[in-house]
Design an enzyme around this catalytic site. Structure first.
Site, PDB file in Angstrom:
ATOM      1  N   LYS A  12      -5.956   3.679   9.235  1.00  0.00           N
ATOM      2  CA  LYS A  12      -4.980   4.615   8.677  1.00  0.00           C
ATOM      3  C   LYS A  12      -5.478   6.050   8.810  1.00  0.00           C
ATOM      4  O   LYS A  12      -4.713   6.954   9.167  1.00  0.00           O
ATOM      5  CB  LYS A  12      -4.737   4.283   7.208  1.00  0.00           C
ATOM      6  CG  LYS A  12      -3.938   3.000   7.017  1.00  0.00           C
ATOM      7  CD  LYS A  12      -3.833   2.656   5.553  1.00  0.00           C
ATOM      8  CE  LYS A  12      -2.961   1.428   5.350  1.00  0.00           C
ATOM      9  NZ  LYS A  12      -2.923   1.026   3.940  1.00  0.00           N
ATOM     10  N   SER A  60       0.797  -1.220   0.000  1.00  0.00           N
ATOM     11  CA  SER A  60       0.000   0.000   0.000  1.00  0.00           C
ATOM     12  C   SER A  60       0.835   1.279   0.000  1.00  0.00           C
ATOM     13  O   SER A  60       0.302   2.364  -0.082  1.00  0.00           O
ATOM     14  CB  SER A  60      -0.966  -0.002   1.195  1.00  0.00           C
ATOM     15  OG  SER A  60      -0.232   0.171   2.373  1.00  0.00           O
TER      16      SER A  60
END
Ligand SMILES: Nc1ncnc2c1ncn2[C@@H]1O[C@H](COP(=O)(O)OP(=O)(O)O)[C@@H](O)[C@H]1O
Ligand SMILES: [Mg+2]
Length: 771
Positions: free
Chosen positions: A722, A679
């Site tokens: 996140k 990611s």
């Protein structure tokens, strides 16, 4: 000195034998065949004398017939007598040592030409001392039980001639013939006396050790004997007094326990058998305890004991809300689960698994579920469990064997239907001692767990009534087969706003109580809590927050006991005063935008986190260096990012020379922490393009997204974690894949309101926003 005046014929009949070494002054019988007896009969022609030698089978003396020794003994034949079995008994008397000079055959005989060994001793201090010492040593030997005839002892007292004494004592020392022969051959009396002394000393020592060992043994035997007798006496006394002896009381107690335990038929039989075996074992033996403990477990297991469930869903919801703030979706799932269970009794349902960072309430949710169902709660932590035996126990044949933790906890909690929490299932290890995961599989599998087999218990126990709940920080490390049996419920972590509410509504009251401040009015104002949350903790859950509030409470409590001015309100200033300078700084705001540094977002087992990706280049052979404990997937993603940029260089306004003969180095700080996953793709692209074009990247723009070689941005996991982490760290703009747009729903409104989201499908869009 009698031998001094002996005169012997020039030649004498010689008899070699392997039976005995003959010393002067020794009277002894010899049993010989008819043929050998001839030698002794011949003695009549030689003043009744013969020469006897000891034949060493292993070491024949050279030159002498039959390997006989050089030194022999002159013997007088006193009598020859025929025995019933046809052999002859020859009575001999040792007279003196002889040196054999020569031999010659004469018919069937061997004649030896000998001379008498004259032994002279000059009496001096040394010989006196030796004689005395040997005397004393003999007495010691006697006291240790050496069989020495009384008249020998008397004789010893009279003899002061070292030569005679040494020969006399030599007769009574326990020595193999070889050593005796050596003594015979030692013609110097003083030398001989010393040797005898050494031999006797050794013997005395051996006897001493033997006596000590024997003493120890008799002492022990004696103790057992004594105990036995005392026990028997005690039994009698108790019988007289009409009392029960403790051992049989113990047995009766056990028997009663077994009767009342309501054991299943087959297990009852095993228990009875064990019990009658136990009755026969000596209480002092270790085996008794082993058998006793086993019976305790067998009888103490909750074979039939269970609590009654309260299946009131409305009440359950109230309880969940009492214990936990928000967590709406999680509570809903739990209530659904409970509802299904209440409709279908004995449901062989899946096992719940709470997955999320530390301190988000996984364990405490389990406790709440137990409370809302009216069940008991037990918990074991699987962190670091590597040994199958910890789950399933050791066989009873091992010393110190015990049941595994599942059976142990059930024994302890006393019911067969608790809520059983298996904490940290992702931290399960395995090694050569077997795979605990496979044992757990049996525990969790409804098809198998009605007859769970613990090695120690050795009989099947039904686990199907137990409701298992597992927790994990991450799902990835959990073995696939285990994962299949579990229904995963994710807890992502809390926003600052949620933490504030949890602190106000749950934690503060609990900590005040805990620290003895519940009867005082101590208020925390919101700004103070926000300061604690923002400056003193950085976490997904609330464990650090709870700890910090506890620390404030303790400090206030200390102030009260020291009679300082009592506080009634905790303000931000008070927080600084009590806790000292802040622990966390805003990494994003702290520095300016830079070339070649981009802000990324990571998903770890402790929740989300921000990370910075740094890129630099230097002249050299074309090469890509990657550092910062990167995993394979992350390394590949870095290569893909670089290839994508090289292929589209002109679109970004990068000259091809920028790649030629330059080393490009990508580093992710916090180098000691391993990082992996795809990611960070667009973050790497951003950092690289920033470096190669010389445009600084915006530090307060954090991004996440996997990248393909053609520059497409793919979806990623853990967006909620996140985003919460980015928000905590002070980021205000987030770039995320278009395909993650739906995840936005999960993010608390107040967090969403303070952030700007840019959803992208192409890397170029991300670059436009970040540079
Ligand atoms: N939503 C919440 N509401 C109230 N208290 C919470 C909440 N989430 C966590 N806590 C509290 O935080 C502490 C840590 O939770 P815990 O269950 O040990 O976390 P985990 O097992 O997920 O690591 C507990 O005291 C728990 O009660
Ligand atoms: Mg926990």
């Amino acid at each position: 000195m009698p031998h001094a005046i002996i005169e012997i014929p020039a030649k004498l009949p010689l008899y070699s034998q392997t039976e005995a070494v003959v010393f002067p002054y020794m009277l002894f019988p010899l049993y010989v065949s008819d043929r050998d007896a001839a030698t002794f009969r011949e003695a009549d022609n030689y003043e009744k004398y013969v020469v006897l030698t000891f034949e060493r089978p292993d070491d024949p003396i050279s030159g002498l017939p039959g390997g006989s020794s050089e030194i022999g003994t002159l013997c007088k034949v006193n009598q020859i007598k025929r025995m019933d079995d046809g052999r002859y008994k020859v009575s001999l008397e040792g007279v003196t040592r002889l040196r054999i000079l020569d031999t010659e055959p004469s018919g069937a005989l061997t004649l030896a030409h000998c001379e008498i060994v004259r032994e002279f001793v000059e009496k001096d201090l040394v010989s006196d001392a030796l004689v005395q010492s040997l005397n004393a040593l003999l007495k010691i030997a006697l006291s240790h039980g050496k069989p020495l005839p009384e008249d020998v002892m008397k004789m010893v007292d009279y003899i002061d001639n070292p030569a005679r004494l040494s020969d006399l004592v030599a007769l009574y020392v326990n020595l193999p013939p070889i050593d005796l022969q050596e003594l015979l051959e030692t013609v110097d009396p003083l030398e001989r006396l010393k040797k005898v002394y050494v031999h006797l000393t050794n013997e005395v020592q051996r006897m001493q050790i033997k006596n000590e060992v024997a003493g120890e043994v008799t002492k022990r035997v004696g103790k057992n004997q004594k105990e036995y007798i005392l026990r028997e006496q005690m039994k009698h006394i108790q019988e007289e007094l009409g009392e029960e002896d403790p051992r049989s009381a113990d047995m009766n107690e056990l028997r009663r326990k077994i009767e009342e335990a309501g054991l299943p038929e087959d297990i009852k039989k095993i228990a009875d058998k064990e019990l009658s075996r136990l009755e026969r074992i000596n209480q002092a033996s270790p085996e008794y305890n082993v058998a006793r403990t086993y019976l305790d477990y067998l009888a103490g297991m909750p074979w039939n004991t269970s609590t009654t469930d309260s299946l009131d869903i409305v009440r359950a919801e109230e309880i969940l809300n009492e214990d936990h703030y928000n967590l709406k979706k999680v509570k809903e799932r739990i209530l659904e689960f409970l509802a299904v269970r209440s409709l279908k009794e004995n449901m062989k349902g899946p096992v719940l698994c709470f997955v999320g960072p530390p301190g988000v309430g996984k364990t405490s949710l389990g406790k709440s579920i137990a409370r809302s169902m009216g069940r008991k709660f037990v918990r074991i932590s699987l962190g670091g469990v590597r040994d199958e035996a910890e789950i399933r126990g050791h066989r009873r044949t091992y010393i110190g064997a015990l049941p595994g933790r599942i059976i142990k906890e059930l024994y302890r909690c006393g019911v067969n239907n608790p809520i059983f929490m298996l904490d940290e299932i992702d931290k399960l290890g395995n090694d050569f001692r077997g795979d605990p995961a496979s044992a757990l599989l049996e525990v969790l599998d409804p098809e198998q767990n009605f007859s769970f087999n613990d090695h120690y218990l050795d009989v099947a126990f039904d686990l199907s009534k137990v409701m298992f709940i597992t927790t994990a920080n991450q799902l990835d490390p959990v073995p696939g087969p285990l994962k299949d049996r579990m229904e995963v419920i994710r807890l992502a972590g809390y926003s600052s706003q949620e933490k504030l509410q949890i602190a106000k509504n749950f934690i503060i009251a609990r900590e005040l109580e805990e620290n003895g401040l519940s009867d005082r009015r101590l208020l925390f104002n919101d700004e103070a809590l926000e300061k604690v949350i923002g400056d003193y903790t950085r976490e997904a859950g609330v464990r650090g927050l709870q700890r910090t509030i506890a620390s404030i409470c303790r400090k206030v409590a200390k102030e009260i006991t020291q009679n300082k001015a009592t506080r009634s309100c905790i303000t931000p200033e008070a927080v600084t005063e009590l806790l000292g300078p802040k622990k966390f700084h805003n990494e994003v705001a702290a520095e300016n935008d830079r070339i070649g540094v981009a802000t990324g977002l990571a998903w770890t087992e402790t929740g989300g986190d921000i990370l910075f990706i740094e890129v630099t280049s230097m002249p050299g052979k074309t090469e890509l260096i990657l550092t910062g404990s990167l995993g394979d997937v992350m390394k590949e993603s870095a290569r893909a990012a670089l290839s994508y940029i090289e292929a589209h260089a002109d679109e970004f306004g990068i000259k091809p020379e920028a790649f030629e003969n330059r080393i490009i180095h990508i580093h992710v700080p916090s180098g000691a922490i391993p990082k992996d996953g795809p990611s960070a793709g667009i973050t790497m692209v951003t950092a690289l393009v920033s470096l190669l074009t010389g445009k600084p990247a915006r530090r307060n723009v954090a991004m996440t997204g996997e990248i393909t070689l053609t520059g497409r941005v793919l979806a990623i996991g853990g967006l909620k974690e996140k985003v919460l982490a980015a928000h905590r760290a002070g980021v205000r703009t987030i770039i995320a894949p278009e395909r993650n747009r739906d995840d936005l729903e999960d993010i608390p409104d107040n967090v969403r309101g303070e952030l700007q989201f840019i959803f992208v499908t192409e890397a170029a869009e991300a670059l436009a926003a970040a540079l």
